[in-house]
Write a protein that holds these residues in place. Structure first.
Motif, PDB file in Angstrom:
ATOM      1  N   VAL A   1      39.627  36.740  33.801  1.00 31.10           N
ATOM      2  CA  VAL A   1      38.778  36.997  32.640  1.00 31.10           C
ATOM      3  C   VAL A   1      37.344  37.266  33.099  1.00 31.10           C
ATOM      4  CG1 VAL A   1      37.896  36.058  30.471  1.00 31.10           C
ATOM      5  CG2 VAL A   1      40.253  35.562  31.174  1.00 31.10           C
ATOM      6  N   ARG A   2      36.882  36.480  34.049  1.00 26.52           N
ATOM      7  CA  ARG A   2      35.515  36.637  34.529  1.00 26.52           C
ATOM      8  C   ARG A   2      35.293  38.002  35.189  1.00 26.52           C
ATOM      9  NH1 ARG A   2      35.162  32.152  37.002  1.00 26.52           N
ATOM     10  NH2 ARG A   2      35.754  32.840  39.094  1.00 26.52           N
ATOM     11  N   THR A   3      36.275  38.444  35.960  1.00 25.11           N
ATOM     12  CA  THR A   3      36.156  39.750  36.625  1.00 25.11           C
ATOM     13  C   THR A   3      35.952  40.867  35.610  1.00 25.11           C
ATOM     14  OG1 THR A   3      37.518  39.051  38.496  1.00 25.11           O
ATOM     15  CG2 THR A   3      37.368  41.418  38.091  1.00 25.11           C
ATOM     16  N   LEU A   4      36.661  40.788  34.498  1.00 22.37           N
ATOM     17  CA  LEU A   4      36.567  41.833  33.472  1.00 22.37           C
ATOM     18  C   LEU A   4      35.362  41.660  32.558  1.00 22.37           C
ATOM     19  CD1 LEU A   4      40.324  41.874  32.359  1.00 22.37           C
ATOM     20  CD2 LEU A   4      39.198  43.573  33.805  1.00 22.37           C
TER      21      LEU A   4
ATOM     22  N   LEU B   1      40.446  45.353  37.607  1.00 21.71           N
ATOM     23  CA  LEU B   1      41.294  44.583  38.505  1.00 21.71           C
ATOM     24  C   LEU B   1      41.940  45.514  39.531  1.00 21.71           C
ATOM     25  CD1 LEU B   1      43.169  42.348  35.900  1.00 21.71           C
ATOM     26  CD2 LEU B   1      41.147  41.723  37.235  1.00 21.71           C
ATOM     27  N   THR B   2      42.161  44.995  40.715  1.00 23.02           N
ATOM     28  CA  THR B   2      42.983  45.734  41.659  1.00 23.02           C
ATOM     29  C   THR B   2      44.432  45.670  41.203  1.00 23.02           C
ATOM     30  OG1 THR B   2      43.458  43.805  43.052  1.00 23.02           O
ATOM     31  CG2 THR B   2      41.422  45.046  43.530  1.00 23.02           C
ATOM     32  N   ARG B   3      45.269  46.465  41.786  1.00 23.67           N
ATOM     33  CA  ARG B   3      46.689  46.438  41.415  1.00 23.67           C
ATOM     34  C   ARG B   3      47.287  45.058  41.661  1.00 23.67           C
ATOM     35  NH1 ARG B   3      51.334  50.752  43.493  1.00 23.67           N
ATOM     36  NH2 ARG B   3      53.143  49.673  42.583  1.00 23.67           N
ATOM     37  N   GLU B   4      46.949  44.429  42.779  1.00 20.01           N
ATOM     38  CA  GLU B   4      47.497  43.107  43.082  1.00 20.01           C
ATOM     39  C   GLU B   4      46.953  42.062  42.120  1.00 20.01           C
ATOM     40  OE1 GLU B   4      49.554  39.925  44.613  1.00 20.01           O
ATOM     41  OE2 GLU B   4      49.939  42.084  44.697  1.00 20.01           O
ATOM     42  N   GLU B   5      45.687  42.150  41.781  1.00 17.31           N
ATOM     43  CA  GLU B   5      45.123  41.202  40.812  1.00 17.31           C
ATOM     44  C   GLU B   5      45.801  41.368  39.455  1.00 17.31           C
ATOM     45  OE1 GLU B   5      40.491  40.674  42.354  1.00 17.31           O
ATOM     46  OE2 GLU B   5      41.057  42.405  41.109  1.00 17.31           O
TER      47      GLU B   5
ATOM     48  N   MET C   1      41.466  41.961  25.131  1.00 20.83           N
ATOM     49  CA  MET C   1      40.386  42.703  24.481  1.00 20.83           C
ATOM     50  C   MET C   1      39.356  43.199  25.493  1.00 20.83           C
ATOM     51  SD  MET C   1      41.077  43.215  21.322  1.00 20.83           S
ATOM     52  CE  MET C   1      42.694  43.573  22.066  1.00 20.83           C
ATOM     53  N   LEU C   2      39.129  42.458  26.559  1.00 23.31           N
ATOM     54  CA  LEU C   2      38.237  42.967  27.601  1.00 23.31           C
ATOM     55  C   LEU C   2      38.840  44.210  28.254  1.00 23.31           C
ATOM     56  CD1 LEU C   2      37.048  39.620  29.204  1.00 23.31           C
ATOM     57  CD2 LEU C   2      35.595  41.301  28.043  1.00 23.31           C
ATOM     58  N   LEU C   3      40.136  44.190  28.472  1.00 20.94           N
ATOM     59  CA  LEU C   3      40.809  45.382  28.987  1.00 20.94           C
ATOM     60  C   LEU C   3      40.726  46.530  27.993  1.00 20.94           C
ATOM     61  CD1 LEU C   3      44.028  43.835  30.568  1.00 20.94           C
ATOM     62  CD2 LEU C   3      42.327  45.189  31.791  1.00 20.94           C
ATOM     63  N   ARG C   4      40.859  46.203  26.718  1.00 20.30           N
ATOM     64  CA  ARG C   4      40.828  47.233  25.672  1.00 20.30           C
ATOM     65  C   ARG C   4      39.467  47.918  25.627  1.00 20.30           C
ATOM     66  NH1 ARG C   4      40.362  50.774  22.575  1.00 20.30           N
ATOM     67  NH2 ARG C   4      41.273  51.046  20.510  1.00 20.30           N
ATOM     68  N   VAL C   5      38.396  47.123  25.702  1.00 27.27           N
ATOM     69  CA  VAL C   5      37.055  47.684  25.653  1.00 27.27           C
ATOM     70  C   VAL C   5      36.758  48.497  26.916  1.00 27.27           C
ATOM     71  CG1 VAL C   5      34.604  47.123  25.627  1.00 27.27           C
ATOM     72  CG2 VAL C   5      36.173  45.924  24.097  1.00 27.27           C
ATOM     73  N   LYS C   6      37.169  47.960  28.067  1.00 24.05           N
ATOM     74  CA  LYS C   6      36.931  48.642  29.338  1.00 24.05           C
ATOM     75  C   LYS C   6      37.826  49.864  29.478  1.00 24.05           C
ATOM     76  CE  LYS C   6      38.970  47.136  32.974  1.00 24.05           C
ATOM     77  NZ  LYS C   6      39.671  48.380  33.403  1.00 24.05           N
TER      78      LYS C   6
ATOM     79  N   PRO D   1      45.025  53.179  35.867  1.00 26.19           N
ATOM     80  CA  PRO D   1      46.375  53.329  36.411  1.00 26.19           C
ATOM     81  C   PRO D   1      46.744  52.193  37.365  1.00 26.19           C
ATOM     82  CG  PRO D   1      45.293  55.458  36.361  1.00 26.19           C
ATOM     83  CD  PRO D   1      44.249  54.448  35.985  1.00 26.19           C
ATOM     84  N   ASP D   2      45.800  51.731  38.184  1.00 30.84           N
ATOM     85  CA  ASP D   2      46.096  50.619  39.101  1.00 30.84           C
ATOM     86  C   ASP D   2      46.431  49.352  38.331  1.00 30.84           C
ATOM     87  OD1 ASP D   2      45.688  51.155  42.122  1.00 30.84           O
ATOM     88  OD2 ASP D   2      44.068  52.280  41.194  1.00 30.84           O
ATOM     89  N   GLU D   3      45.699  49.079  37.271  1.00 32.75           N
ATOM     90  CA  GLU D   3      45.990  47.876  36.480  1.00 32.75           C
ATOM     91  C   GLU D   3      47.353  47.991  35.818  1.00 32.75           C
ATOM     92  OE1 GLU D   3      41.481  46.429  35.246  1.00 32.75           O
ATOM     93  OE2 GLU D   3      42.439  48.059  34.111  1.00 32.75           O
ATOM     94  N   LEU D   4      47.644  49.147  35.232  1.00 31.29           N
ATOM     95  CA  LEU D   4      48.946  49.318  34.584  1.00 31.29           C
ATOM     96  C   LEU D   4      50.069  49.238  35.606  1.00 31.29           C
ATOM     97  CD1 LEU D   4      50.558  49.858  32.051  1.00 31.29           C
ATOM     98  CD2 LEU D   4      50.133  52.306  32.338  1.00 31.29           C
TER      99      LEU D   4
END
Length: 329
Positions: A10-13, A23-27, A50-55, A59-62
């Motif tokens: 959560v903090r990273t985002l 996030l990296t793919r591994e994260e 929601m942080l992912l939604r706003v950002k 492709p790496d995250e998915l």
């Protein structure tokens, strides 16, 4: 006091504009695995989505989310017979009739075993596949064993997401509380949980095509067809020019086009399974609906190498429609 293990994601985002990052793919894999394992608090899950939604997810995250989810799906569906076509159905219908369901039936009755999957209703004023199928006299599997039986008997099965990845099904319903779609809408479409050689995916917003294709490429998918489907479902609009993108035989498909067959139509405004049923049985005509089925089937035939071009696939699909077993439904 030690912070919760999920807090770093959560903090990273969620850091400020200069400090936050994707996030990296591994994260992303680690984060999704924690969610699947039930090791995340609801407040963390809502913030994360929601942080992912706003950002906007990358492709790496998915791809990382797929790395976590696909093994669980494959294990849950290991006993299914081989299927040829993956058909995610998560958008629901709002303005047009569900012609895509006739496309799945036409394909299945012509030997193309098709696996449909979808999530629980999550958006008001939409009608979903699991609500519509029984109105056509088609079953909705409640277990993997039932899906197996339906594939063997009908060449077609619909299985709810909660039967093979319940954590994702629950996250889809959070739209009701959060008021926004989340990356789970994209993720669920990308699962191909039965490992079909061809997956077809539709989007409502064309900008998501690049995300789907990028994640699929990273995940090593070889055959994926993407297009803007009517209302977000896998249904070609016959009154619009549709670009087909994705991956074909392991190589990027820059673009193929299926041209419109009709001038722009006014949608009926209320989906009706009864209307669809009458058209299948030949009790009523609907040029838009018939062409929607034919165009959608054509894309699948071409993607499965049953035809060497979209134009020849459209001719083949027209023949299949004209010779359909009208007593099937």
């Amino acid at each position: 006091m030690t912070e919760h293990a999920f807090a770093p994601f959560v903090r990273t985002l969620g850091r400020g504009k200069r400090a936050r990052r994707s996030l990296t793919r591994e994260e992303a894999r680690e984060a999704m695995q924690a969610i699947l394992d039930g090791n995340v608090e609801d407040i963390q899950l809502g913030a994360f989505l929601m942080l992912l939604r706003v950002k906007e997810e990358t492709p790496d995250e998915l791809a990382g989310f797929l790395d976590a989810c696909r093994p669980a799906c494959y294990q849950a569906l290991a006993e299914l017979p081989h299927v040829e076509l993956d058909w995610p159905s998560y958008a629901g219908k709002k303005k047009h009739h569900p012609w895509y369901l006739l496309a799945t039936v036409l394909l299945a009755t012509n030997g193309i075993r098709t696996f449909l999957h979808g999530g629980p209703a999550h958006t008001p004023n939409r009608v979903y596949t699991d609500q519509l199928l029984p109105q056509l006299g088609l079953p909705v599997a409640q277990t993997v064993a039932e899906a197996h039986a339906h594939l063997e008997e009908h060449g077609l099965a619909y299985l709810p997401l909660d039967q093979f990845c319940p954590a994702l099904a629950r996250m889809l319903t959070l739209r009701y509380f959060l008021g926004l779609r989340s990356p789970i809408n994209t993720l669920a479409r990308s699962l191909n949980p039965a490992q079909a050689p061809l997956s077809m995916q539709s989007v409502f917003h064309p900008a998501y095509i690049e995300l789907h294709q990028g994640a699929a490429t990273l995940a090593g998918d070889r055959d994926l067809l993407l297009f803007k489907g009517e209302g977000g479902e896998l249904e070609i609009r016959p009154d619009a020019r549709t670009q087909i993108q994705g991956i074909r035989h392991g190589e990027p498909l820059e673009s193929a086009v299926i041209d419109s067959a009709l001038p722009r139509q006014t949608p009926p405004g209320a989906p009706s399974a009864d209307r669809v049923l009458k058209v299948w049985r030949g009790e009523s005509g609907d040029e838009y609906g018939e062409q929607a089925v034919i165009h959608t089937v054509a894309v699948a035939l071409w993607g499965l190498d049953k035809a060497d071009s979209l134009e020849s696939a459209r001719k083949d699909a027209t023949a299949l429609w004209e010779n359909r077993d009208k007593t099937r439904l």
